[in-house]
Design an enzyme around this catalytic site. Structure first.
Site, mmCIF file in Angstrom:
data_model
loop_
_atom_site.group_PDB
_atom_site.id
_atom_site.type_symbol
_atom_site.label_atom_id
_atom_site.label_comp_id
_atom_site.label_asym_id
_atom_site.label_seq_id
_atom_site.Cartn_x
_atom_site.Cartn_y
_atom_site.Cartn_z
ATOM 1 N N LYS A 90 14.400 -23.314 -48.783
ATOM 2 C CA LYS A 90 13.485 -22.464 -48.040
ATOM 3 C C LYS A 90 13.058 -23.188 -46.771
ATOM 4 C CE LYS A 90 11.534 -19.698 -51.805
ATOM 5 N NZ LYS A 90 10.295 -19.302 -52.530
ATOM 6 N N ASN A 146 7.926 -22.549 -41.427
ATOM 7 C CA ASN A 146 7.692 -22.749 -40.005
ATOM 8 C C ASN A 146 6.272 -23.265 -39.797
ATOM 9 O OD1 ASN A 146 10.236 -21.797 -38.868
ATOM 10 N ND2 ASN A 146 9.658 -19.807 -39.710
ATOM 11 N N LEU A 167 -10.962 -26.709 -45.396
ATOM 12 C CA LEU A 167 -12.199 -27.179 -44.763
ATOM 13 C C LEU A 167 -13.451 -26.749 -45.511
ATOM 14 C CD1 LEU A 167 -11.152 -26.468 -41.060
ATOM 15 C CD2 LEU A 167 -10.971 -28.604 -42.340
ATOM 16 N N VAL A 175 -18.712 -20.417 -41.323
ATOM 17 C CA VAL A 175 -19.316 -20.584 -39.999
ATOM 18 C C VAL A 175 -18.281 -20.343 -38.902
ATOM 19 C CG1 VAL A 175 -20.570 -22.165 -38.470
ATOM 20 C CG2 VAL A 175 -20.941 -22.251 -40.947
ATOM 21 N N HIS A 191 -0.064 -34.182 -54.025
ATOM 22 C CA HIS A 191 -1.263 -35.033 -54.009
ATOM 23 C C HIS A 191 -2.568 -34.242 -54.078
ATOM 24 C CE1 HIS A 191 -1.509 -33.851 -49.780
ATOM 25 N NE2 HIS A 191 -2.687 -34.423 -49.712
ATOM 26 N N ASP A 192 -2.542 -32.956 -53.730
ATOM 27 C CA ASP A 192 -3.765 -32.146 -53.743
ATOM 28 C C ASP A 192 -3.745 -31.050 -54.807
ATOM 29 O OD1 ASP A 192 -5.270 -33.460 -51.882
ATOM 30 O OD2 ASP A 192 -4.794 -32.123 -50.213
ATOM 31 N N HIS A 229 -10.556 -35.640 -57.128
ATOM 32 C CA HIS A 229 -9.486 -34.651 -57.210
ATOM 33 C C HIS A 229 -8.120 -35.291 -57.454
ATOM 34 C CE1 HIS A 229 -8.796 -35.686 -52.923
ATOM 35 N NE2 HIS A 229 -7.566 -35.280 -53.147
ATOM 36 N N GLU A 230 -7.964 -36.570 -57.100
ATOM 37 C CA GLU A 230 -6.693 -37.250 -57.375
ATOM 38 C C GLU A 230 -6.420 -37.321 -58.878
ATOM 39 O OE1 GLU A 230 -8.188 -38.975 -53.437
ATOM 40 O OE2 GLU A 230 -9.054 -38.541 -55.411
#
Length: 204
Positions: A41, A44, A75, A81, A130-131, A157-158
């Site tokens: 795959k 882009n 974020l 905001v 990693h996330d 979170h790791e």
């Protein structure tokens, strides 16, 4: 008057086409050899250009556990905001995969005796995954939510990314089969987890 416009339009089209091919050559994923899989795959990316993913990494992406990253904002609450801040963990992880692959191959060129192709694949998978363990609103979850409900916890979170990768392999038989062929003795999974943790001990 119409003829010059047609020629200009044709020239612009050719320029765009050539620019697209050049960008693909310059920014295409340095990893993911043709032998990895017949299926691939192209993503882009607005920063890195076209990123080609195939083989085991593509199988990991095409799982519910990885696809959930599409719905986790990069974020946190900033989106409320700044509505234009719509970056998510999915596209971030694809970009990290690309940069990890590129970095690993540069290291291999400089130190060929220390890196094998399987080591590069481990680095690519670690960058991609990693996330996996991020919760809602990304770092807001592990830096604000978790400390409030479990003040004594050092969970990050790791830690969840390592566990989520294990869960991903358990729940997706096709991915598990491909991974087991790649990692026959379990050492590759351990290396990937170590890279994700970055030297941090796993929190139970």
């Amino acid at each position: 008057m119409s003829k010059p416009r047609q020629e200009t339009k044709g020239k612009r089209k050719a320029d765009v086409s050539e620019a697209s091919r050049t960008r693909h050559r310059q920014s295409g994923n340095p990893g993911g050899s043709e032998s990895d899989s017949d299926l691939s795959k192209i993503f882009n990316d607005p920063i890195h250009g076209t990123i080609r993913v195939s083989g085991l990494c593509l199988k990991i992406i095409d799982t519910p556990q990885f696809q959930r990253l599409r719905y986790l904002t990069q974020l946190g609450g900033v989106y409320f905001v700044f509505p234009g801040a719509t970056h998510n963990r999915f596209e971030h992880s694809i970009g990290t995969y690309y940069l990890a692959s590129k970095f690993a191959r540069i290291l291999r060129q400089k130190h060929p005796e220390q890196f094998e192709e399987d080591d590069i694949k481990c680095i690519e998978i670690a960058g991609l995954c990693h996330d996996l363990g991020h919760g809602p609103f990304s770092h807001v979850f592990d830096k604000m939510f978790i400390p409030r409900i479990k003040p004594d916890s050092h969970w990050k979170h790791e830690d969840a990314s390592v566990k989520m990768l294990e869960h991903l392999l358990e729940e997706n038989k096709g991915v598990k089969k491909a991974f087991d062929e790649f990692d026959k003795d379990g050492s590759r999974l351990e290396l990937i987890q170590d890279i994700i943790l970055g030297g941090k001990p796993t929190v139970k």
